[in-house]
Design an enzyme around this catalytic site. Structure first.
Site, PDB file in Angstrom:
ATOM      1  N   GLY A 122       0.850  -1.180   0.000  1.00 23.31           N
ATOM      2  CA  GLY A 122       0.000   0.000   0.000  1.00 23.31           C
ATOM      3  C   GLY A 122       0.882   1.224   0.000  1.00 23.31           C
ATOM      4  N   GLN A 129       3.201   9.955   0.997  1.00 20.60           N
ATOM      5  CA  GLN A 129       4.506   9.271   0.985  1.00 20.60           C
ATOM      6  C   GLN A 129       5.311   9.559  -0.274  1.00 20.60           C
ATOM      7  OE1 GLN A 129       2.601   5.304   2.135  1.00 20.60           O
ATOM      8  NE2 GLN A 129       4.614   5.173   3.096  1.00 20.60           N
ATOM      9  N   CYS A 139       6.174   0.134   7.104  1.00 23.27           N
ATOM     10  CA  CYS A 139       5.772   1.273   6.271  1.00 23.27           C
ATOM     11  C   CYS A 139       6.972   1.698   5.435  1.00 23.27           C
ATOM     12  CB  CYS A 139       5.313   2.416   7.173  1.00 23.27           C
ATOM     13  SG  CYS A 139       4.792   3.890   6.288  1.00 23.27           S
ATOM     14  N   LEU A 140       6.741   1.982   4.158  1.00 25.19           N
ATOM     15  CA  LEU A 140       7.861   2.365   3.278  1.00 25.19           C
ATOM     16  C   LEU A 140       8.520   3.673   3.727  1.00 25.19           C
ATOM     17  CD1 LEU A 140       6.378   1.470  -0.244  1.00 25.19           C
ATOM     18  CD2 LEU A 140       8.174   0.233   0.974  1.00 25.19           C
ATOM     19  N   HIS A 154      -4.333   1.433   7.406  1.00 25.03           N
ATOM     20  CA  HIS A 154      -3.007   2.061   7.531  1.00 25.03           C
ATOM     21  C   HIS A 154      -2.866   3.196   6.512  1.00 25.03           C
ATOM     22  CE1 HIS A 154       1.594   1.610   7.957  1.00 25.03           C
ATOM     23  NE2 HIS A 154       1.458   2.381   6.897  1.00 25.03           N
ATOM     24  N   GLU A 155      -3.278   2.934   5.265  1.00 27.98           N
ATOM     25  CA  GLU A 155      -3.135   3.956   4.212  1.00 27.98           C
ATOM     26  C   GLU A 155      -4.100   5.122   4.434  1.00 27.98           C
ATOM     27  OE1 GLU A 155      -0.534   3.754   2.597  1.00 27.98           O
ATOM     28  OE2 GLU A 155      -0.141   1.639   3.024  1.00 27.98           O
ATOM     29  N   HIS A 197      -2.696   7.489   6.820  1.00 26.18           N
ATOM     30  CA  HIS A 197      -1.711   8.372   6.185  1.00 26.18           C
ATOM     31  C   HIS A 197      -2.385   9.623   5.608  1.00 26.18           C
ATOM     32  CE1 HIS A 197       2.310   6.598   6.015  1.00 26.18           C
ATOM     33  NE2 HIS A 197       1.831   5.414   5.675  1.00 26.18           N
TER      34      HIS A 197
END
Ligand code: CO
Length: 166
Positions: free
Chosen positions: A44, A49, A88-89, A130-131, A134
């Site tokens: 995701g 991000q 997380c990236l 999670h996304e 963000h």
């Protein structure tokens, strides 16, 4: 397009509703976001991000990557929770356990602007939550109740962020 890492300030910004989905620049942006998520082996990726404040996320699904524009959770299970070791990236090397509702219903517009509504469970439900966090400037480190990797690094980064230098 690059993935930004914490504590860059964009990661704490609230996003803006997308109104011009058909615009060619926006369509290119969606294509690039999808490519970078797949290249980085993510499941995701949220627009913040990649340094954008648009309300957009790309989610890896069974049958490919799904773009969710202006997504909103319209129902979540109160009874059953799911605990996942999340990463997380934007936080390389940091992982931890987060508890979230097991089932959700999310509505969004797809890349053609069509309104969709899906029910998600388990890992997919966690990824979507999670996304969507963000997109409100909420990060998984706010919700980790037990680190599984990188706790020291996470706390150092949080210390830097609290100084507000970036
Ligand atoms: Co993330």
């Amino acid at each position: 397009m690059n993935i930004v890492e914490y504590p860059r300030k964009i990661l704490r910004q609230k996003t803006k509703k997308v109104t011009n989905i058909a615009h060619s620049d926006f369509q290119l942006f969606l294509k690039e976001m999808t490519e970078i998520m797949l290249k980085e082996d993510g499941i995701g990726l949220a627009a913040t991000q990649v340094n954008s404040n648009l309300r957009v996320t790309v989610i890896k699904m069974k049958d490919g990557a799904e773009v969710m524009i202006n997504p909103k959770i319209c129902w979540k299970a109160l009874i059953k929770k799911n605990i996942v070791d999340e990463g997380c990236l934007s936080f390389p090397g940091i992982f931890g356990l987060v508890k979230r509702p097991f089932w959700i219903i999310v509505k969004y517009q797809d890349k053609t602007g069509q309104l969709k509504k899906i029910k998600a469970e388990g890992l997919l439900s966690t990824v979507i939550q999670h996304e969507l966090d963000h997109l409100k400037g909420v990060l998984f480190i706010d919700k980790i109740f037990k680190y599984t990797k990188g706790e020291k690094k996470a706390k150092e980064l949080m210390g830097i962020a609290s100084l507000g230098e970036r």
